[in-house]
Design an enzyme around this catalytic site. Structure first.
Site, PDB file in Angstrom:
ATOM      1  CG  HIS A  93      -1.960   1.090   1.182  1.00 18.37           C
ATOM      2  ND1 HIS A  93      -1.688   2.391   1.544  1.00 18.37           N
ATOM      3  CD2 HIS A  93      -3.255   1.070   0.788  1.00 18.37           C
ATOM      4  CE1 HIS A  93      -2.786   3.109   1.393  1.00 18.37           C
ATOM      5  NE2 HIS A  93      -3.758   2.333   0.932  1.00 18.37           N
ATOM      6  CD  GLU A 141      -1.241   5.352   5.745  1.00 19.34           C
ATOM      7  OE1 GLU A 141      -1.025   5.298   6.971  1.00 19.34           O
ATOM      8  OE2 GLU A 141      -2.391   5.348   5.252  1.00 19.34           O
TER       9      GLU A 141
END
Length: 322
Positions: free
Chosen positions: A131, A133
């Site tokens: 991901h 992030e």
């Protein structure tokens, strides 16, 4: 003329855009207003295809890496998910005009990780591999200084040099319950581990999941409006299922609804991920109104008044002087 079947729709509140998403989208639109097209954006500004396509139509060009950006004086915006430290460094080396639209709550996690590292602690990151992030948070520290743990098995298998000097941070868009389980396991295995002063899961993720938990056990079906690559939207669907909803689906817009699944329902809950615009919720409501006689109720668990200012490069008077 056939009579439409009755359907009670429970609209979860809060739903849809959070303050970090509003800030990121506004950053792209304001950059286009000030500097004109094109404005380059590294990675999808937020994980919603409808939003991304709309910004493309206004002149935004989305790239995955900076080497796709030509030599230009036009701005390059970093997405709300955050970026590893080597990305701003690369931008500076190329004299790229970079604007960081990282959500301030993600930046908070970055700062926590840096602080623990400076204090000599090994940092553990609870999150999902790949991901953006998580990629960004891992990239805040030197290699080996931060370790990703995704499952309870990962925690059980950890072999660390100094179990007395540990800290943890988490991805902001995780399931509240899953994260609590992971954190409890970390604390059991490493009693001296240090956590954040305030939990890292963002207020919007928490509020949306709590609304889903309240209504999911009481309805025949749940629709989560959002993109398949949106972590917080996927978690909302999982929370609905775990809370007892037998039919939960993640859809981007009305054309994605599998209508045959909803023929016999009498109650439906609708929510939206933090990167999903309200116009898509309205589109889906309109589509159901064509097929059912709707009775609409709102299920509210929190009032949100959070606001994040634009990146400083886009605030007046600097913006108006450009």
């Amino acid at each position: 003329m056939s009579v439409k079947p009755k359907l009670t729709v429970y609209l979860c509140a809060p739903r849809g855009f959070c303050a970090g998403v509003v800030r990121a989208i506004d950053a792209v639109e304001e950059a286009l207003r000030i500097y004109g097209a094109p404005v380059y954006v590294r990675h999808e500004i937020v994980h919603n295809k409808y939003v991304v396509e709309g910004l493309k139509a206004k002149g935004a060009i989305f790239v995955e890496e900076l080497d796709e950006v030509p030599n230009t004086a036009q701005p390059v915006i970093f997405s709300a998910h955050g970026v590893p430290k080597d990305i701003p460094a690369e931008a500076e080396s190329r004299n790229i005009f970079a604007i960081d639209a990282t959500c301030p709550l993600v930046t908070k996690v970055h700062r926590e990780a840096e602080l623990h590292h400076r204090q000599g602690r090994q940092v553990l990151l609870v999150g999902h591999a790949g991901h953006p992030e998580v990629v960004g948070t891992l990239g805040q520290l030197p290699p080996g200084s931060i370790v990703l743990v995704q499952t309870l098995a990962d925690i059980a298998d950890l072999e660390l040099a100094d179990e007395g000097k540990l800290a943890y941070v988490t991805q902001t868009t995780l399931s509240i319950d899953d994260t609590r389980c992971m954190v409890d396991a970390l604390k059991r295995r490493f009693p001296k581990i240090v956590g954040p002063h305030r939990e890292d899961i963002c207020y919007a993720t928490t509020n949306r999941q709590e609304a889903v938990k309240r209504v999911a056990p009481t309805v025949d079906a749940m629709l989560v409006v959002g993109s398949a690559n949106s972590s917080n939207s996927q978690r909302l669907k999982e929370v609905a299922e775990r809370s007892g909803c037998k039919l939960a689906r993640l859809v981007l817009r009305a054309s994605d609804v599998e209508w045959e699944l909803f023929d016999d329902i009498t109650s439906l809950a609708i929510t939206a991920g933090a990167s999903a615009p309200e116009i898509l919720v309205e589109e889906i409501m309109d589509a159901f109104a064509l097929r059912f006689d709707l009775s609409i109720e709102t299920v509210s668990t929190a009032d949100e008044g959070v606001f994040f200012p634009l990146p400083r490069e886009l605030r007046s008077p600097a913006g108006s002087a450009a």
